[in-house]
Design a protein around this motif. Structure first.
Motif, PDB file in Angstrom:
ATOM      1  N   ASN A  33       0.579  -0.008   9.653  1.00  0.00           N
ATOM      2  CA  ASN A  33      -0.197   0.458   8.774  1.00  0.00           C
ATOM      3  C   ASN A  33       0.403   2.147   8.839  1.00  0.00           C
ATOM      4  O   ASN A  33       0.794   2.794   7.982  1.00  0.00           O
ATOM      5  CB  ASN A  33      -1.511   0.542   8.687  1.00  0.00           C
TER       6      ASN A  33
ATOM      7  N   ARG B 128       3.022   4.323   6.709  1.00  0.00           N
ATOM      8  CA  ARG B 128       2.528   5.536   6.018  1.00  0.00           C
ATOM      9  C   ARG B 128       3.760   6.799   6.368  1.00  0.00           C
ATOM     10  O   ARG B 128       3.787   7.691   5.517  1.00  0.00           O
ATOM     11  CB  ARG B 128       1.039   5.916   6.750  1.00  0.00           C
TER      12      ARG B 128
ATOM     13  N   ARG C  48       0.656  -1.112   0.255  1.00  0.00           N
ATOM     14  CA  ARG C  48      -0.062  -0.162   0.033  1.00  0.00           C
ATOM     15  C   ARG C  48       0.838   1.182   0.031  1.00  0.00           C
ATOM     16  O   ARG C  48       0.626   2.288  -0.670  1.00  0.00           O
ATOM     17  CB  ARG C  48      -0.782   0.211   1.216  1.00  0.00           C
ATOM     18  N   HIS C  49       1.862   1.318   0.832  1.00  0.00           N
ATOM     19  CA  HIS C  49       2.742   2.464   1.252  1.00  0.00           C
ATOM     20  C   HIS C  49       3.796   2.448   0.114  1.00  0.00           C
ATOM     21  O   HIS C  49       4.547   3.660   0.179  1.00  0.00           O
ATOM     22  CB  HIS C  49       2.723   2.552   2.383  1.00  0.00           C
TER      23      HIS C  49
END
Length: 449
Positions: free
Chosen positions: A429, A433, A357-358
């Motif tokens: 997460n 991030r 995701r990051h």
């Protein structure tokens, strides 16, 4: 001078060719030859002789010990409430609170002999033994000191567990880096190093490796590479120090390769592998119980080292470990380690999903097959992660370890190690991030510059 001939050992009809005791003295360190047995501990085993009245050891009287009973609970999936109660008997408690043999509680050693047979196919009586220490780091320190003199050359996979580098630095060893990749140690690189070794210079005395879930890379060495390393150890006469704390934290393909310790048994001669195991990752790191398995001549010197430094590992920790292991049995141990491996597999998957995701496009990595670490390369960082991780990322509230800490010889590297063992999903997460923000900002600044 001709080499000692391997001797035949018949461990209950299983034929093994074991290097003789005469093979080892010339390969031990100078310090090993100077070690002398503690006169008291040398006689300690005689206390168990039936009918003997011992006036030997200044053991404290158990009647003065303030702990009079010990009960604790362990996780138990078969129990209705998920726990089982362990109670140390009076005899177990007295043994756990008292001095024991330098190489460990006899009952725990016997249990571990059985474990090594089950996991690695190595049977008691095949020219090897076990000694127990205060964690595998304690055992590694003593194993290296048993073999290495200041200035000796050693082969070390790179990158490698940073905690071991301090041992080799202390001994002023010449650390020869053997490169690794996603399939473990590059054995062809090791062969090239050894075949081009200067004739006038003594060859390396050992190779240090973390073969499963390597710390920091998470890679696991393939069978083909292990076999080539074993062949090279015979061709070029060096020991293999197999540091394997993540053996039971393996969650890769089902056909995982055997350990060096197991593979060695099928060679024409046995006695060049010194294996280190730990209960830290599968039972408790605070217990500080680790053990070494390997040639009797080397472990004997390690025990002499212990006698001079700390006498023995904690009897109390060993007794707690023994109580739990005995309650489990080997099948229960296997079931427990399978649950632990599955736990870390799920942790890995959560962490990798957050990385996708990051950090997709900002970093590259290989998914680990064991252990508890991701090893990833920052892209566009001009080959150095040190500043961004130690300074910029830390200021933004995320802490990881720059890859330079894992190389034997100083260098710049764009790699970073991150542990996925502890954090819940929301913190994973958020950490990644924050790291993404830092990387994007630094890359923009680099472009402006």
């Amino acid at each position: 001078m001709s080499e000692p001939t391997a001797t035949h050992v018949d461990a209950e009809s299983n034929s093994v060719q074991v290097l003789p005791a005469s093979f080892y003295p010339s390969r031990l360190s100078h310090a090993s030859h100077r070690r002398r047995e503690d006169g008291i501990r040398a006689l300690l085993p005689l206390e168990s002789r039936p009918g003997l009245i011992s006036l030997l050891v200044g053991k404290p009287n158990s009647e003065t010990f303030p702990i009079t009973s010990m009960q604790f609970n362990i996780r138990d999936t078969a129990s209705p409430n998920g726990e089982a109660t362990m109670q140390l008997t009076e005899e177990e408690l007295n043994d756990g609170l008292q001095y024991t043999f330098t190489n460990g509680l006899p009952a725990l050693r016997e249990w571990l002999f059985g474990l090594q047979e089950r996991l690695h196919g190595r049977r008691k009586g095949e020219g090897w033994t076990i000694t127990i220490g205060a964690g595998s780091q304690d055992m590694i320190f003593k194993g290296v000191n048993a073999l290495i003199n200041p200035g000796d050359a050693v082969l070390i996979e790179a990158p490698v567990y940073a905690g071991t580098l301090t041992i080799f630095h202390t001994l002023d060893a010449e650390m020869i880096e053997v490169e690794t990749d996603g399939h473990g140690v590059c054995s062809h690189s090791m062969r090239e190093i050894l075949e081009n070794w200067p004739p006038s210079k003594p060859k390396p005395k050992l190779f240090y490796t973390v073969p499963y879930g390597s710390n920091p890379t998470g890679s696991t060495a393939t069978l083909e590479r292990r076999l080539e390393v074993l062949a090279l150890s015979r061709e070029h006469d060096f020991f293999i120090l197999e540091d394997d704390p993540y053996y039971n934290l393996y969650f890769g393909p089902a056909n995982r390769p055997p350990s060096y310790f197991e593979l060695e048994r099928d060679l024409p001669e046995v006695g060049r592998v010194l294996r280190f195991d730990s209960l830290s990752k599968i039972m408790s790191s605070g217990l500080r119980v680790g053990f070494a398995s390997g040639p009797e001549a080397i472990l004997r010197v390690m025990d002499l080292h212990s006698q001079a430094v700390n006498l023995q590992a904690s009897s109390f920790s060993q007794m707690i470990a023994l109580k739990v292991l005995s309650a489990w049995g080997y099948d229960g141990f296997t079931a427990h380690t399978a649950r632990v491996a599955q736990f870390y597999r799920e942790k890995r998957d959560v962490f990798e999903a957050a990385m996708q995701r990051h950090l997709a496009g900002l970093a590259e990595w290989t998914s680990p097959e064991a252990g508890m670490f991701f090893w990833f390369k920052l892209l566009g960082m001009e080959g150095d992660s040190e500043y961004i991780i130690r300074t910029t990322a830390l200021e933004r509230g995320v802490l990881a370890l720059p890859g330079a800490a894992f190389y034997p010889n100083p260098r710049k590297t764009a790699y970073v190690r991150a542990s996925f063992s502890l954090l819940p999903e929301d913190q994973v997460n958020e950490a990644l991030r924050r790291l993404r923000e830092v990387i994007v900002e630094v890359r923009k600044a680099n472009k402006r510059g």
